[in-house]
Structures are given as C-alpha cells and as structure tokens.
Design a protein around this motif. Structure first.
Motif, PDB file in Angstrom:
ATOM      1  N   SER A 161       5.446  -4.856 -14.963  1.00 55.75           N
ATOM      2  CA  SER A 161       4.330  -5.798 -14.904  1.00 55.75           C
ATOM      3  C   SER A 161       3.868  -6.007 -13.465  1.00 55.75           C
ATOM      4  N   HIS A 162       4.836  -6.174 -12.535  1.00 56.66           N
ATOM      5  CA  HIS A 162       4.506  -6.328 -11.118  1.00 56.66           C
ATOM      6  C   HIS A 162       3.793  -5.083 -10.598  1.00 56.66           C
ATOM      7  N   PHE A 163       4.300  -3.913 -10.963  1.00 56.07           N
ATOM      8  CA  PHE A 163       3.699  -2.647 -10.559  1.00 56.07           C
ATOM      9  C   PHE A 163       2.257  -2.544 -11.053  1.00 56.07           C
ATOM     10  N   THR A 164       2.040  -2.836 -12.331  1.00 59.13           N
ATOM     11  CA  THR A 164       0.703  -2.734 -12.914  1.00 59.13           C
ATOM     12  C   THR A 164      -0.273  -3.690 -12.239  1.00 59.13           C
ATOM     13  N   ARG A 165       0.191  -4.921 -11.969  1.00 59.60           N
ATOM     14  CA  ARG A 165      -0.682  -5.922 -11.350  1.00 59.60           C
ATOM     15  C   ARG A 165      -1.126  -5.492  -9.953  1.00 59.60           C
ATOM     16  N   ILE A 166      -0.168  -5.013  -9.141  1.00 54.33           N
ATOM     17  CA  ILE A 166      -0.504  -4.608  -7.770  1.00 54.33           C
ATOM     18  C   ILE A 166      -1.342  -3.337  -7.769  1.00 54.33           C
ATOM     19  N   PHE A 167      -0.976  -2.373  -8.622  1.00 52.04           N
ATOM     20  CA  PHE A 167      -1.710  -1.108  -8.675  1.00 52.04           C
ATOM     21  C   PHE A 167      -3.160  -1.352  -9.074  1.00 52.04           C
ATOM     22  N   LYS A 168      -3.363  -2.203 -10.068  1.00 49.24           N
ATOM     23  CA  LYS A 168      -4.726  -2.491 -10.539  1.00 49.24           C
ATOM     24  C   LYS A 168      -5.527  -3.213  -9.475  1.00 49.24           C
ATOM     25  N   ARG A 169      -4.857  -4.090  -8.714  1.00 49.13           N
ATOM     26  CA  ARG A 169      -5.559  -4.803  -7.650  1.00 49.13           C
ATOM     27  C   ARG A 169      -6.053  -3.835  -6.577  1.00 49.13           C
ATOM     28  N   LEU A 182       7.494  10.881 -15.354  1.00 43.52           N
ATOM     29  CA  LEU A 182       8.323   9.679 -15.443  1.00 43.52           C
ATOM     30  C   LEU A 182       7.559   8.551 -16.129  1.00 43.52           C
ATOM     31  N   PRO A 183       8.230   7.781 -16.972  1.00 41.69           N
ATOM     32  CA  PRO A 183       7.560   6.618 -17.565  1.00 41.69           C
ATOM     33  C   PRO A 183       7.224   5.587 -16.501  1.00 41.69           C
ATOM     34  N   LEU A 184       6.256   4.740 -16.793  1.00 41.85           N
ATOM     35  CA  LEU A 184       5.780   3.776 -15.804  1.00 41.85           C
ATOM     36  C   LEU A 184       6.885   2.849 -15.321  1.00 41.85           C
ATOM     37  N   VAL A 185       7.789   2.456 -16.208  1.00 47.47           N
ATOM     38  CA  VAL A 185       8.846   1.525 -15.803  1.00 47.47           C
ATOM     39  C   VAL A 185       9.749   2.164 -14.752  1.00 47.47           C
ATOM     40  N   GLU A 186      10.022   3.461 -14.879  1.00 51.06           N
ATOM     41  CA  GLU A 186      10.868   4.143 -13.887  1.00 51.06           C
ATOM     42  C   GLU A 186      10.131   4.302 -12.562  1.00 51.06           C
ATOM     43  N   ILE A 187       8.841   4.597 -12.629  1.00 49.96           N
ATOM     44  CA  ILE A 187       8.052   4.703 -11.400  1.00 49.96           C
ATOM     45  C   ILE A 187       8.023   3.353 -10.689  1.00 49.96           C
ATOM     46  N   ALA A 188       7.856   2.285 -11.458  1.00 51.93           N
ATOM     47  CA  ALA A 188       7.817   0.943 -10.867  1.00 51.93           C
ATOM     48  C   ALA A 188       9.090   0.664 -10.088  1.00 51.93           C
ATOM     49  N   LEU A 189      10.240   0.904 -10.697  1.00 55.56           N
ATOM     50  CA  LEU A 189      11.517   0.607 -10.043  1.00 55.56           C
ATOM     51  C   LEU A 189      11.781   1.559  -8.885  1.00 55.56           C
ATOM     52  N   THR A 190      11.404   2.829  -9.041  1.00 55.95           N
ATOM     53  CA  THR A 190      11.602   3.810  -7.969  1.00 55.95           C
ATOM     54  C   THR A 190      10.811   3.440  -6.714  1.00 55.95           C
ATOM     55  N   CYS A 191       9.626   2.863  -6.925  1.00 54.81           N
ATOM     56  CA  CYS A 191       8.750   2.545  -5.793  1.00 54.81           C
ATOM     57  C   CYS A 191       8.973   1.148  -5.234  1.00 54.81           C
ATOM     58  N   GLY A 192       9.956   0.422  -5.767  1.00 54.84           N
ATOM     59  CA  GLY A 192      10.302  -0.862  -5.167  1.00 54.84           C
ATOM     60  C   GLY A 192       9.673  -2.072  -5.795  1.00 54.84           C
ATOM     61  N   SER A 210       0.833  -1.209   0.000  1.00 56.30           N
ATOM     62  CA  SER A 210       0.000   0.000   0.000  1.00 56.30           C
ATOM     63  C   SER A 210       0.869   1.261   0.000  1.00 56.30           C
ATOM     64  N   GLN A 211       2.006   1.225   0.717  1.00 52.48           N
ATOM     65  CA  GLN A 211       2.916   2.365   0.728  1.00 52.48           C
ATOM     66  C   GLN A 211       3.575   2.559  -0.636  1.00 52.48           C
ATOM     67  N   ARG A 212       3.929   1.479  -1.273  1.00 57.05           N
ATOM     68  CA  ARG A 212       4.519   1.573  -2.605  1.00 57.05           C
ATOM     69  C   ARG A 212       3.535   2.177  -3.598  1.00 57.05           C
ATOM     70  N   VAL A 213       2.271   1.764  -3.507  1.00 57.74           N
ATOM     71  CA  VAL A 213       1.255   2.302  -4.412  1.00 57.74           C
ATOM     72  C   VAL A 213       0.997   3.775  -4.100  1.00 57.74           C
ATOM     73  N   ASP A 214       0.988   4.166  -2.822  1.00 63.56           N
ATOM     74  CA  ASP A 214       0.833   5.586  -2.467  1.00 63.56           C
ATOM     75  C   ASP A 214       1.952   6.414  -3.084  1.00 63.56           C
ATOM     76  N   HIS A 215       3.184   5.913  -2.977  1.00 62.80           N
ATOM     77  CA  HIS A 215       4.337   6.604  -3.564  1.00 62.80           C
ATOM     78  C   HIS A 215       4.173   6.710  -5.075  1.00 62.80           C
ATOM     79  N   ALA A 216       3.709   5.630  -5.693  1.00 59.68           N
ATOM     80  CA  ALA A 216       3.518   5.622  -7.141  1.00 59.68           C
ATOM     81  C   ALA A 216       2.451   6.639  -7.557  1.00 59.68           C
ATOM     82  N   ARG A 217       1.373   6.748  -6.798  1.00 67.79           N
ATOM     83  CA  ARG A 217       0.314   7.713  -7.130  1.00 67.79           C
ATOM     84  C   ARG A 217       0.861   9.146  -7.126  1.00 67.79           C
ATOM     85  N   ARG A 218       1.706   9.436  -6.135  1.00 70.45           N
ATOM     86  CA  ARG A 218       2.281  10.784  -6.074  1.00 70.45           C
ATOM     87  C   ARG A 218       3.141  11.072  -7.295  1.00 70.45           C
TER      88      ARG A 218
END
Length: 301
Positions: free
Chosen positions: A279-287, A264-274, A249-257
C-alpha cells in the motif's frame, strides 16, 4: 528510531505520566524520537478534568491545541493562570516544577516532550548559541499546528511510520521552536551551503544503505561533521530535494527497473525497494508517476 519508547515516568493506575485521567481519554497516541516524545491526547465532546504533574527531570513540554474552546486554569510556581486555547494556540512549560490545572471545554492536544538534552544540543541544531525557549501560555502558532497535523498519522500508526520522515519532522519542529520561541541568546540559523560532491555522494550512499538500516539524518550529519539542521538544508540546497524526497525517488527508480525486468509480484518489489508494504509503495509510486505500479507495468510491456 533512537530514543525512549516507554513512558518517562511510571503512571498511576488511573492517571498517565502527564497527570491525565486515563479513563477520560478517547485518544492517547505516543511516538518517540531521539530527543522528543510526541503525543496526542483527546477526549470526546465537552470535557472537564483536573491534572497534577509533580516536578521531575524531564525537560520541557510543548502543547498545541487542535480544537477551539479549551479552557484551562493552571496553578504553578508563577501563580494562577486562566487561559482559553483555540486551534493553533500553544504553551511551553517546565517539567521541573509542580503543575496542576483545571480543564474545561473541548480537549484535543498535540504534545511535544523535549528532553533535557534537546536544549544542550540546540547549538548543533541551529549552529548558533542557544540558552533556552520562552515559557508561554496560549500564544498562536499556526506553523506548529500544521507540523503537528503532518505527524498525526504516524502517531496513530507508529509501527508503520517511516523513521526517516518522522525524524525530519522532528528536526523541523525543533528548528521552528528555537526560531519562533527562542529565549535568551541569538539562535538564528546560518544560511545553507551546498555540499561538496564527495559529501553529497557519501550522504546519498548512507541514505541508500538505510533501505535496510532505516538511515538516520543525525547519523549522516554526524558523519559529515554537521548539525542535523545544517545537513538537511544543505542537502536540499545541493540536490533540490529533501533527503526523504530524494530517497523516495531512488526507491521508485529501483521499483521501475524491477517492474520492467522481472515478474516479481508487487508486494515483493515493495519490500525489496524499502517500502513498508504494498500500500505504501502504491501510494508513493502513484504520487510520483501519476499511475499505479500495476498499470505502469502493463503500459511499459
């Protein structure tokens, strides 16, 4: 992730460290944690083979059948044992005695190798004295089967597995074995207690530091002078989420900000947020958000 990463015993050229003939295996996955080694071994269709495992100092082996119709004739110090395993049937046996078995039928097993240290530390896991696990053959345990199914994707792709998630499952599996299949001694865990504000803040800071360091429940529990199981239960009691769920949930909050305030492109946001990858970022964010990061960004602009 701490723990052994190689086979505990050097296998022969034709057999692995559990005595399975390598050429017969259609699937042979392995993933190690601090006190456990998880394996999945399977053959295609009907399978007939013989296994031999010499006595060695490796602790205990737990096997969970993932299919119906596995027939096994085991030979050990206790004599001959004829068993039929269906999906969810398990066994627990020692490594410290010679073991051989003839196997026939379908073969797909999830295996848990418990190190000698596991039982020595079991009192920390359950917060009650523990002496041993029961040795059993073909006893049904559907809870353990479901826990096995939860970890199978990580075994299939260990390089992409989330270490914190795997460790939480390892703690859960260990606690379940100690409760359901305890040997002598009372090992029932005590009730969960809420963490103090200082303790929860410290735990959350350590979890967030794990964005780069792959935070370990064991390390956090040790810092708080608690067992791993007690920390897991107390964190969930206090926060309402497991440590892994809270961290996501904290990673997704960081990603939303970042989605709102940067280009930033989605791939950079994914790696920045851990997250391990986009693909992992998209799956968790969508959930958690009900939509993909790209669509969420478009709607929020």
């Amino acid at each position: 992730m701490n723990g052994p990463t190689a086979e505990p015993v050097t296998p022969s050229r034709s057999r692995d460290s559990l005595g399975c003939t390598l050429s017969d295996l259609a699937m042979d996955h392995v993933l190690a944690t601090r006190d456990m080694v998880f394996r999945r071994k399977a053959a295609r269709g009907l399978h007939r083979s013989h296994v031999d495992t010499p006595a060695q100092d490796r602790g205990l082996l737990v096997g969970v059948s993932l299919v119906d119709g596995h027939k096994r004739i085991g030979h050990s110090r206790g004599g001959r044992q004829d068993r039929i395993f269906d999906s969810g049937d398990i066994y627990i046996r020692d490594f410290d005695e010679n073991y051989s078995a003839d196997m026939d039928g379908y073969f797909d097993f999830f295996l848990i190798e418990l190190s000698p240290q596991f039982l020595q530390d079991a009192d920390r896991l359950t917060e009650r004295p523990c002496s041993d696990l029961a040795r059993i053959q073909a006893e049904e345990d559907q809870v353990l089967r479901h826990l096995a199914l939860a970890i199978l994707p990580a075994l299939a792709h260990p390089d992409a597995a989330d270490a914190l998630f795997v460790e939480q499952l390892a703690v859960t599996i260990g606690a379940h074995l100690l409760h359901r299949h305890r040997g002598n001694g009372d090992i029932l865990a005590g009730a969960a207690h809420r963490l103090s504000p200082i303790a929860i803040r410290q735990a959350q800071e350590l979890l967030m530091a794990g964005l780069d360091e792959r935070a370990s429940i064991a390390r956090i529990a040790e810092t708080l002078e608690m067992s791993r199981n007690a920390f897991f239960k107390s964190f969930r009691e206090t926060v309402g989420l497991s440590p892994y769920q809270w961290l996501l949930s904290q990673r997704v909050d960081h990603a939303r900000r970042l989605l709102l305030t940067t280009d930033l492109p989605l791939v950079e946001i994914a790696l920045t947020c851990g997250f391990s990858d986009q693909s992992h970022f998209t799956r968790i964010f969508k959930r958690l958000e009900g939509t993909s990061p790209g669509r969420w960004r478009q709607r929020s602009q």
